[in-house]
Design an enzyme around this catalytic site. Sequence first.
Site, short mmCIF file in Angstrom:
data_model
loop_
_atom_site.label_atom_id
_atom_site.label_comp_id
_atom_site.label_asym_id
_atom_site.label_seq_id
_atom_site.Cartn_x
_atom_site.Cartn_y
_atom_site.Cartn_z
N ARG A 154 -20.05 2.44 21.70
CA ARG A 154 -20.49 3.60 20.91
C ARG A 154 -21.98 3.45 20.60
O ARG A 154 -22.40 2.42 20.07
CB ARG A 154 -19.75 3.67 19.57
CG ARG A 154 -18.26 3.94 19.66
CD ARG A 154 -17.94 5.40 19.95
NE ARG A 154 -16.51 5.58 20.09
CZ ARG A 154 -15.85 5.50 21.26
NH1 ARG A 154 -16.51 5.26 22.38
NH2 ARG A 154 -14.55 5.67 21.30
N CYS A 175 -18.87 -26.02 17.28
CA CYS A 175 -18.38 -27.14 18.10
C CYS A 175 -19.52 -27.99 18.63
O CYS A 175 -19.29 -29.10 19.10
CB CYS A 175 -17.59 -26.62 19.29
SG CYS A 175 -16.16 -25.66 18.80
N VAL A 219 -20.61 -10.78 0.31
CA VAL A 219 -19.64 -9.74 -0.05
C VAL A 219 -18.69 -10.33 -1.08
O VAL A 219 -18.05 -11.35 -0.83
CB VAL A 219 -18.88 -9.23 1.18
CG1 VAL A 219 -17.84 -8.17 0.76
CG2 VAL A 219 -19.85 -8.65 2.20
N ASN A 279 -13.71 -15.23 19.38
CA ASN A 279 -14.37 -14.35 20.35
C ASN A 279 -13.40 -13.36 20.97
O ASN A 279 -13.73 -12.19 21.15
CB ASN A 279 -15.00 -15.19 21.46
CG ASN A 279 -16.44 -15.51 21.14
OD1 ASN A 279 -17.33 -14.77 21.52
ND2 ASN A 279 -16.67 -16.58 20.41
N TYR A 301 -6.30 -28.51 46.69
CA TYR A 301 -6.29 -29.93 46.99
C TYR A 301 -7.37 -30.29 48.02
O TYR A 301 -7.48 -29.65 49.06
CB TYR A 301 -4.93 -30.40 47.53
CG TYR A 301 -5.03 -31.72 48.24
CD1 TYR A 301 -5.34 -32.88 47.51
CD2 TYR A 301 -4.90 -31.82 49.62
CE1 TYR A 301 -5.49 -34.09 48.17
CE2 TYR A 301 -5.06 -33.04 50.28
CZ TYR A 301 -5.36 -34.17 49.54
OH TYR A 301 -5.53 -35.36 50.17
#
Lengths: 452, 452
Positions: free
Chosen positions: A25, A46, A83, A307, A428
């Site tokens: 938007r 992390c 807040v 995320n 493999y």
Amino acid sequence: MTERMIVVGGDAGGMTAAAVARRRRGEDELDIVAFERTPHTSYSACGIPYLVGGVVTDAEALVARSPADHRERGLDVRTGNDVVGIDLDRREIAVVAEGAERREPFDSLLIATGATPTRPRLPGIDARNVFGLQTLADGLAIRQVLDDRPPAHAVVVGGGYIGLEMAEALVGRGVAVALVEASDQPMATLDPDMGGMVADALRGIGVDVHLGVGVEGFDTGSDGGVSAVRAGDMTLAADLVVLGLGVKPASDLARAAGIDVGPSGGIVTDAQMRTSAEGVWAAGDCVAVRHRVSGEAMAIALGTYANRQGRVAGITMTGGVAEFPGVLGTAIAKICDYEVGRTGLREEDARRAGFDPVSARVESTTRAGYFPGATKMTVKAIADRRTGRLLGGQIIGKDGAAKRIDVMAAGIWNEMTVEEFAMLDLSYAPPFGPLWDPVALAARKVSDLIIG
Amino acid sequence: MTERMIVVGGDAGGMTAAAVARRRRGEDELDIVAFERTPHTSYSACGIPYLVGGVVTDAEALVARSPADHRERGLDVRTGNDVVGIDLDRREIAVVAEGAERREPFDSLLIATGATPTRPRLPGIDARNVFGLQTLADGLAIRQVLDDRPPAHAVVVGGGYIGLEMAEALVGRGVAVALVEASDQPMATLDPDMGGMVADALRGIGVDVHLGVGVEGFDTGSDGGVSAVRAGDMTLAADLVVLGLGVKPASDLARAAGIDVGPSGGIVTDAQMRTSAEGVWAAGDCVAVRHRVSGEAMAIALGTYANRQGRVAGITMTGGVAEFPGVLGTAIAKICDYEVGRTGLREEDARRAGFDPVSARVESTTRAGYFPGATKMTVKAIADRRTGRLLGGQIIGKDGAAKRIDVMAAGIWNEMTVEEFAMLDLSYAPPFGPLWDPVALAARKVSDLIIG
């Protein structure tokens, strides 16, 4: 008319949602304003142990997008804005900035308040050089101590991933490190047999590991800095303490507004990340996630979930179709040369969830056995005896061993049986593993136990 | 009464089936006899380039189980025994050993005749120092040449995996190497864009790459050895030629016995590895495999399929329940520092199979971008526009990039959509990748293209 979307908190879930919503938007359709108490948004928590350990030198590198970057992308990000209340009836939030409170109206709201580190009210916990590990500021403060006056003895409290990574980081900086963990093994998300291997690996790099011991308090020296950790009948010398006791969802603000919060302390959402309140979404560490195998609602603070939830919220808040399909508790960590990966249910979890667990542990190698550089790796697979369904996987090894846990995660996710998992068409070639990939081999062994 | 199971050929599929059958049935219940023409069984054909390159020094290391090892485990393995006919009516095979033909009765039969290397009838192909690459003997012979009189110029004919691995091996031995490939790219199982990256990588390590050129013949020097390769309008100096032109299922014996052989040249079996003839099974490189996504019957010679089919045949031939569920054509190769992985359908395959392919290619890193040692990797994901189903994946990178193809294989296997695949709970920590794992990121980009 332009609608207004407000994001409460700068957790990765919120900032991702904002970015996705902006992509969908334009600014003529949707105002997006994010309020964050700290000066930072969108950084890699992390990465903090690696900043402390000196593996990563530039703290800025951990910041994926600064507030300024977000602003450039059409998001009005306001840091230093706390807040303090959500008024669902008036469709307003209350924000404190520079000492003054004001109200901001919203059409849609996303709560992304993240998680708060556990900090038990133990004697001496407020002594200087007792650090948490949640914020970039924590990491920078610890690094400063290491740079200014390197401690002789450090104690890490808590044997979860981040505690172990910190232990490694401190060993790497030449500090004598003790680890204190209240349970009988490090990495409580592993089965005891695999956790025991991690404890051995930690001792192998010189960490003084104390298991089954709770911390009772901290002694303070005459300079106001921590001098020792009291745990059981031990007094462990410490001029630096790092608390790695996990985090809890920061859901008080939501609860106070009358929004449903679950027993795990996480905000309850549906798969579209909608909360119980009309027009209010939540994403990131403040949210309860559903375990896909056990069905349990859990609080797991992980950037990958934040995320992905942010992506979903960003799409559904702008009228699109998406859903967050739950989690498996997949995790990975590197402790010096050792790598540990886990996904799905432990044996104990499986039993509690009503399965009849059967497991096998195999020793294999990261390359074909005859190929130079092949190192040993251990893979454990856990399945349900009645159905053969793969329920969990755990890996310990070196040199690329642990990332293979993702294949087990994909198998569990899709409710594969161990017999079918063993038949998966995995790649493999001799530099990458033996002919039976270690994860397929582990599944095959479990299948052999089931089919006899 | 003791039953008698005969295995025709020492292909990995056959020897695995024999070992599994033996585990399930004792020697008092079941005689198991395997007849193999060559002196070897159960060795790693994929290891041959590494033997030639000197990465692996001991040829014995490539032999997983020698005939003697098999005998110790209760399998009567007879090397130097060439099966020349199968008589389904009489339940007998005809075997030639030491010049004499005799007949051997069976109750159940497993055909594991493997594959035969392609060796076109080109002028000069029988010159000395023109080698195939299928058997351990080929590998040892090439190594002998390199040790005795190192060639100045080698030409590898064929740009498939084994050709590329041989090119690397020869470069590693200090030989000037040219590669001649009839199609427009090396690794025909990749999309052209990804194949182009492989060609660049080959050139980067000093290989003289000639694409879109067919080999017309070989010049021979006065000593009877190859001296040059003629290809298009070029004459490429060569004192060593390696043919990597792929293999064909060795299905003539089965066909002659009246057993169904498909258009790919592979023996037709059901999921239990039963052929069209009652009491006759087949496993390994002689068998046609079904592609799980396209449904196509294909001939793909891979030890991983042979082993898995052998497991299934060993179980079903002894009355158990198992099935070989088809393949995705997953493959991986290492060319010096570069790693290449692929699985599922290419764009072109997808179109031919009736899908509407949409793809995205992303550049990501093997570790978090800020983490030391992070290297670039490219991931391509291919999906069906109508359903969002993940159809194929391709990876090029270094340092552990390509093995991640297995996660894509698991996703394709389970018919996941790209949107769901992007939501998979994959492991994350900075030493192992960025927050959005590269494979999830590629899927997310495709999903963005689909959902808009």
